[in-house]
Design an enzyme around this catalytic site. Structure first.
Site, mmCIF file in Angstrom:
data_model
loop_
_atom_site.group_PDB
_atom_site.id
_atom_site.type_symbol
_atom_site.label_atom_id
_atom_site.label_comp_id
_atom_site.label_asym_id
_atom_site.label_seq_id
_atom_site.Cartn_x
_atom_site.Cartn_y
_atom_site.Cartn_z
ATOM 1 N N ALA A 112 0.719 -1.199 -0.085
ATOM 2 C CA ALA A 112 0.033 0.062 0.020
ATOM 3 C C ALA A 112 0.800 1.113 0.105
ATOM 4 O O ALA A 112 1.814 1.439 -0.624
ATOM 5 C CB ALA A 112 -1.040 -0.072 1.053
ATOM 6 N N SER A 113 0.683 2.338 0.982
ATOM 7 C CA SER A 113 1.521 3.538 0.913
ATOM 8 C C SER A 113 2.951 3.288 1.302
ATOM 9 O O SER A 113 3.612 4.346 1.092
ATOM 10 C CB SER A 113 0.587 4.537 1.665
ATOM 11 O OG SER A 113 -0.437 5.181 1.083
ATOM 12 N N MET A 114 3.338 2.320 1.859
ATOM 13 C CA MET A 114 4.802 1.893 2.138
ATOM 14 C C MET A 114 5.635 2.110 0.523
ATOM 15 O O MET A 114 6.826 2.075 0.587
ATOM 16 C CB MET A 114 5.110 0.883 2.873
ATOM 17 C CG MET A 114 4.824 1.056 3.992
ATOM 18 S SD MET A 114 4.792 -0.749 5.173
ATOM 19 C CE MET A 114 6.767 -0.787 5.004
ATOM 20 N N THR A 115 4.857 2.012 -0.420
ATOM 21 C CA THR A 115 5.520 2.341 -1.782
ATOM 22 C C THR A 115 5.856 3.744 -2.070
ATOM 23 O O THR A 115 6.745 3.782 -2.870
ATOM 24 C CB THR A 115 4.223 2.128 -2.809
ATOM 25 O OG1 THR A 115 3.814 0.716 -2.861
ATOM 26 C CG2 THR A 115 4.909 2.269 -4.430
ATOM 27 N N LYS A 116 5.189 4.645 -1.390
ATOM 28 C CA LYS A 116 5.807 5.992 -1.486
ATOM 29 C C LYS A 116 7.411 6.273 -1.302
ATOM 30 O O LYS A 116 7.913 6.972 -2.185
ATOM 31 C CB LYS A 116 5.012 6.951 -0.742
ATOM 32 C CG LYS A 116 3.536 7.072 -1.240
ATOM 33 C CD LYS A 116 2.723 8.090 -0.389
ATOM 34 C CE LYS A 116 1.200 8.347 -0.904
ATOM 35 N NZ LYS A 116 0.561 7.005 -0.639
#
Length: 641
Positions: A112-116
């Site tokens: 999820a937002s740990m992709t950023k």
């Protein structure tokens, strides 16, 4: 909500409409740290069994096991690296609870937002290479941004979530053929707010991926693989789901947690993707393992603490660039695609990391050379935030336990200048009651003359806290806190030991109650910098509203059509039109709705009402449902038509 008009639909949907699990097998599987096992990056070096550190780490893993045993998580993996050595790496619980498949170490999780941070690192590498400048207008790389609304927007502003873009895409990403087309659509639509204001933005991070493509001349995923993933040995990190690939069999089932209903509903099966477009999503699309993500964090830790060039073979990110990326430009604890909690003295990062909506979280504590990665697949869970508090309480980290997503969360009471009489009891009867904070219950109650607040309650929960550390809610607090008056309708959250106030929680952030036109308390607010908390006071047993049938034309009927979620029940219903008649469809049960004016509908033949809420733009946002007995619950509109 205890309802009669929803009773049949509740039972029906729980049985037929969702893949829900509320029970776990009796024994929770647990894969412990293996002494002597080695990896290409970190040696395993668990401390001696009788050491204080070993006992603290074991207690941390035990807490995760209790969350699984209590049904709050399907499974979770925790990896702790200190000084470049693995001191804890355990997988607890299930990859697929229904099939009884245990969770292995290094399962491939949806980040999820740990992709950023991956996306942000790619941009920074290009900046150090001279392929772009952080102060470049985005329009210099993406012509779709070359118009009045976005011409002055810079890459730096997107990196810091200061571009004015919100959380919604102008059109569903799956309707675009590739990343560039999606970014162009975002550019043409323009920002929702003035630039310079912090608005956490998936569309903004998505545009950064397209900037990487334009500046590098390579597809986003190819540049990331060549310049970051391969040099760091992150071979288990993937931009998109590849059906049939060996690694996909290590992807756990995905669940969404409905705290008030006490159940998980499955949104993705074991070894299958969540919904994604066929191209990479730089804001939230990657898959990875705990070990791979620790490699990324270890690289960043090395750059923050370094003075010279990166070691041979590693990505060429300069220490100056890394440190600048970890300095928040506003009061919000966020840098350049990293969550950052600055040190109070010099502004350097006390902690940095990132979380994800799937329940994932990672932290780096530079001073302690500490890396913690916590991965689960339980959407809407707050266990990761609670884990940092537990780590501090157990002594795993002297720093980590002082911070959550909302900033520094505790300080000794002696360090806070409190007004005289703040810790004494008082007349606070007008505040007492049950509140709803975005679908999660909270109760304000009298604890022996002191005002107390308990969050994360089930619908029928009593006021007293158990002393356990639950994580079945997203509220940034311990289960129970006391409210310490510091002024007229101004309170700090605190913790007492006996008669002594020992800690103030979230110092400097005050809770205040809100009042209606009748002068009665109707809610409370806590202005946390990232996600402010707002709660509505629940009034049960409301009288039936005045009502009489009124005609509604076709256009008027269509505005209410759509899908609505009821967080309190973990269910959803759809409003449909059939032959000029609106109905609320709960599985196979349809309740005919008769219009009474002012967005009010009554179920034909029953004392059941639907009040629809409408925004300033005239669009329906949600509904309040009142059943035969007068109980009230809320629904959010999540899909039109």
């Amino acid at each position: 909500m205890r309802t009669t008009h929803l009773a049949a639909s509740t039972a029906l949907c729980l049985a037929l409409c969702t893949a829900a699990h509320s029970t776990e097998p009796a024994a929770v599987p647990r894969t412990p740290t293996l002494p002597g096992e080695r990896t290409a990056t970190f040696p395993y070096a668990p401390p001696g069994e009788e050491s204080a550190e070993a006992k603290a780490l074991a207690a941390l893993a035990d807490q995760v096991e209790r969350w699984v045993a209590d049904g709050e998580l399907p499974g979770a993996e925790i990896l702790v690296v200190r000084g470049g050595e693995i001191v804890l790496h355990e997988a607890v619980g299930w990859s697929d609870p229904e099939a009884g498949i245990p969770l292995p170490r290094n399962a491939v999780h949806r980040l999820a937002s740990m992709t950023k941070p991956l996306t942000g690192t790619a941009v920074l590498l290009l900046a150090d290479e001279g392929a772009l400048s952080l102060d470049d207008p985005v329009a210099a790389h993406l012509p779709a941004f070359d118009h009045e609304g976005t011409r002055q927007l810079t890459v730096r502003q997107l990196m810091q979530h200061l571009g004015g873009f919100g959380s919604r895409f102008p059109r569903d990403p799956k309707h675009h053929p590739n990343l560039r087309a999606l970014a162009d659509a975002i550019g043409r639509a323009g920002p929702e707010a003035p630039s310079g204001e912090f608005h956490y933005s998936d569309p903004g991070s998505t545009v950064l991926g397209a900037v990487v493509e334009a500046a590098s001349g390579l597809p986003f995923e190819r540049y990331l693989e060549r310049r970051l993933l391969t040099p760091l040995g992150m071979s288990d990190t993937h931009a998109t789901f590849a059906a049939g690939a060996d690694w996909t069999r290590r992807v756990p089932a995905g669940y969404r947690w409905w705290p008030d209903a006490g159940i998980h509903t499955r949104y993705a099966a074991h070894g299958e993707p969540t919904w994604r477009p066929d191209f990479p999503m730089p804001a939230w699309g990657h898959y990875s393992t705990a070990m791979d993500y620790a490699r990324l964090l270890h690289f960043w830790l090395g750059r923050v603490n370094a003075e010279g060039a990166a070691p041979a073979g590693q990505p060429a990110l300069s220490p100056a660039t890394a440190r600048a990326a970890l300095r928040p430009p506003t009061a919000v604890p966020y840098g350049m695609q990293w969550e950052v909690w600055p040190d109070d003295d010099d502004g350097a990062p006390a902690i940095f990391g990132h979380g994800g909506a799937a329940g994932t979280k990672a932290w780096v504590v530079p001073e302690e050379e500490l890396i913690v990665v916590f991965l689960t697949q339980a959407y809407r869970h707050a266990c990761s935030e609670q884990l940092s508090m537990v780590a501090g309480r157990l002594g795993v980290s002297d720093v980590l336990g002082d911070f959550t997503l909302y900033g520094r969360w505790r300080a000794p009471a002696a360090a806070i200048d409190l007004p005289s009489g703040a810790t004494e009891g008082g007349d606070h009867g007008r505040y007492l009651g049950l509140y709803d904070a975005g679908g999660r219950r909270a109760r304000v109650w009298d604890d022996g003359g002191r005002l107390a607040l308990t969050r994360g309650l089930a619908a029928d929960a009593g006021p007293a806290g158990s002393g356990a550390v639950p994580c079945d809610h997203e509220s940034p607090a311990l289960a129970t806190v006391h409210l310490v008056a510091v002024g007229e309708n101004r309170f700090l959250q605190g913790r007492f030991e006996g008669d002594e106030l020992v800690e103030v929680l979230w110092p400097g952030i005050e809770l205040s109650f809100t009042f209606g036109a009748d002068g009665r308390v109707n809610g409370y607010e806590v202005p946390y910098a990232v996600f402010p908390e707002r709660a509505e006071r629940l009034r049960l047993l409301r009288p039936s509203p005045p009502w009489s049938p009124r005609p509604l034309d076709a256009a008027g009927r269509q505005r209410y059509v759509g899908l609505y979620e009821v967080p309190e029940l973990g269910l959803s219903f759809r409003v449909r039109e059939d032959g000029g008649q609106l109905g609320a469809e709960w599985g196979f049960l349809v309740e005919p709705l008769v219009h009474g004016g002012a967005h009010l509908f009554k179920v034909d033949g029953r004392e059941v009402y639907y009040f629809f809420q409408v925004g300033a733009d005239g669009k329906v946002l949600g509904a309040t449902l009142r059943d035969d007995e007068g109980s009230v619950t809320s629904a959010e509109r999540v899909e039109a038509r």
